[in-house]
Design an enzyme around this catalytic site. Sequence first.
Site, PDB file in Angstrom:
ATOM      1  N   GLN A 212     -12.085 -13.461 -14.704  1.00  0.00           N
ATOM      2  CA  GLN A 212     -13.236 -12.798 -14.061  1.00  0.00           C
ATOM      3  C   GLN A 212     -13.305 -11.331 -14.117  1.00  0.00           C
ATOM      4  O   GLN A 212     -14.384 -10.674 -13.741  1.00  0.00           O
ATOM      5  CB  GLN A 212     -13.256 -12.980 -12.458  1.00  0.00           C
ATOM      6  CG  GLN A 212     -13.835 -14.748 -12.310  1.00  0.00           C
ATOM      7  CD  GLN A 212     -14.868 -15.379 -13.059  1.00  0.00           C
ATOM      8  OE1 GLN A 212     -15.760 -14.299 -13.103  1.00  0.00           O
ATOM      9  NE2 GLN A 212     -15.068 -16.482 -13.049  1.00  0.00           N
ATOM     10  N   LYS A 235     -16.398 -16.075 -20.790  1.00  0.00           N
ATOM     11  CA  LYS A 235     -16.899 -15.266 -19.657  1.00  0.00           C
ATOM     12  C   LYS A 235     -17.073 -14.086 -19.928  1.00  0.00           C
ATOM     13  O   LYS A 235     -17.997 -13.395 -19.157  1.00  0.00           O
ATOM     14  CB  LYS A 235     -15.810 -15.355 -18.642  1.00  0.00           C
ATOM     15  CG  LYS A 235     -15.864 -16.943 -18.039  1.00  0.00           C
ATOM     16  CD  LYS A 235     -14.755 -16.831 -16.799  1.00  0.00           C
ATOM     17  CE  LYS A 235     -14.408 -18.173 -16.522  1.00  0.00           C
ATOM     18  NZ  LYS A 235     -15.121 -19.103 -15.831  1.00  0.00           N
TER      19      LYS A 235
HETATM   20  N1  7TS Z   1      -9.465 -18.222 -13.436  1.00  0.00           N
HETATM   21  C1  7TS Z   1     -10.693 -17.924 -13.016  1.00  0.00           C
HETATM   22  C2  7TS Z   1     -10.370 -16.749 -12.060  1.00  0.00           C
HETATM   23  C3  7TS Z   1     -11.789 -18.599 -13.184  1.00  0.00           C
HETATM   24  O1  7TS Z   1     -13.054 -18.002 -12.614  1.00  0.00           O
HETATM   25  C4  7TS Z   1     -11.691 -19.506 -14.098  1.00  0.00           C
HETATM   26  C5  7TS Z   1     -13.061 -20.335 -14.448  1.00  0.00           C
HETATM   27  C6  7TS Z   1     -10.577 -19.814 -14.839  1.00  0.00           C
HETATM   28  C7  7TS Z   1      -9.439 -19.288 -14.391  1.00  0.00           C
HETATM   29  C8  7TS Z   1     -10.396 -20.855 -15.696  1.00  0.00           C
HETATM   30  O2  7TS Z   1     -11.135 -20.420 -17.054  1.00  0.00           O
HETATM   31  P1  7TS Z   1     -11.391 -21.524 -18.420  1.00  0.00           P
HETATM   32  O3  7TS Z   1     -12.182 -20.538 -19.254  1.00  0.00           O
HETATM   33  O4  7TS Z   1     -10.039 -21.632 -19.083  1.00  0.00           O
HETATM   34  O5  7TS Z   1     -12.144 -22.591 -17.743  1.00  0.00           O
HETATM   35  N2  7TS Z   1     -13.909 -20.218 -13.492  1.00  0.00           N
HETATM   36  C9  7TS Z   1     -14.998 -20.908 -13.622  1.00  0.00           C
HETATM   37  C10 7TS Z   1     -16.156 -20.836 -12.452  1.00  0.00           C
HETATM   38  O6  7TS Z   1     -15.990 -19.947 -11.679  1.00  0.00           O
HETATM   39  N3  7TS Z   1     -17.270 -21.771 -12.679  1.00  0.00           N
HETATM   40  O7  7TS Z   1     -16.790 -22.422 -13.711  1.00  0.00           O
HETATM   41  C11 7TS Z   1     -15.533 -21.802 -14.398  1.00  0.00           C
END
Ligand code: 7TS
Length: 415
Positions: A212, A235
């Site tokens: 984030q 993101k």
């Molecule tokens: N860590 C944090 C702080 C996150 O917000 C997320 C995904 C992940 C790890 C995992 O990331 P990924 O790209 O491997 O899936 N957060 C969210 C959210 O807030 N809504 O959908 C996914």
Amino acid sequence: MSVPATVQTQEFDVERIRADFPILHQQVHGKDLVFLDNAASSQRPQSVIDAVSHYYMHDHANVHRGVHTLSERATAAYEGTREKIRSYINAASTAEIIFVRGTTEAINLVAQSYGRERFQPGDEILITWMEHHANIVPWQMVCEKTGAKLVVAPITQDGELDMDAFTKLLTDKTKIVAVGHISNAIGSVNPIKEIIDLAHKHDVPVLIDGAQSMPHTQVDMQALDADFFAFSSHKMFGPTGVGVLYGKQALLDSMPPYQGGGDMILAVDFEKTLYNELPAKFEAGTPNIAGVVGLGATIDYLNQLDFNAVAQHEQALLDYAQEQLATVPGLRIIGTAKDKASVVSFVLDTVHAHDLGTIVDSEGVAIRTGHHCAMPVMDFFKVPATARASFAFYNRHDEVDVLVAALIKAQRMFA
Ligand code: 7TS
């Protein structure tokens, strides 16, 4: 996030930025789209879409294999992104940049490759109460295999990490600290430099979940001195299905491969396999080449932004959103940390979060509702779910007004 008061910034032209993002210019249910679900996944500028398309139209072949021209081009583009990332986060070497599927895979890689070999019964892994499931479950899995214990540092009623408690929980038993930079569920910004310095006094390595923070700020690995740092391209305005694990070279060198297969070997026979050097050792199989190429274009896009201006714009959006949401009767903001990113979670006393999500969607507004893959945070605040508006630099103040009007409409429907 907090902005240094002395920094001079250029005027932030949000309309110029919005022009770069084609997806924003559409209607949903007959209303102009207001996209406020950026914490789940943000949108891509045209230049990133073009880079992926150009790659598939002109350059695609497998990487690190052929001597033919297309393979050389694909390899140059793939490895070129590695250098762009190294420079963007100021890592010491490209050997420290491992391409993975995303933050989730990066943390699983560290938990399995670093943790499973080293952790013993009685060892402790220190996390916080506000972690995303991706920074909880991989550690629980490694605890089950090794007998190590997951220790959770508490948070305050404002949703800030309780640093006194954290300091006490960091002991000789702690073998790794794993902390999110910014909470996806409540927006709190953690003091990661202080956490890293504290852990290093105990010789404990630190993994930062930067999923984030990368869309909102720039990080410097050498200044931060993090041992591991994980993030997802999708993101931070790049393609889905790709992300990065940064790790200090000495640590990564000391760790066994996470997966076996092509590209991660130097020589194989049935008796013994000789593993490749970093970073290939951790990149088994054909990677997401187009995703990595697109991520390179994303870094080019981010490099031409003034991040001080971005931070000021996002802080103004956050302040305005919190101020306007507070005018909605019966609305409670969950997470009121002093240092927050532009993520606002809230509940309404009369409308369940899921109903809210559907009603505001009919007004063209995209927000996320649910537990945000952070169920312990929901339990802490004694709510089953929240509605969450999360902003990116392309959002505008008048989009907050549309959200607030949609919430008031939802309230009237349920009155
Ligand atoms: N860590 C944090 C702080 C996150 O917000 C997320 C995904 C992940 C790890 C995992 O990331 P990924 O790209 O491997 O899936 N957060 C969210 C959210 O807030 N809504 O959908 C996914």
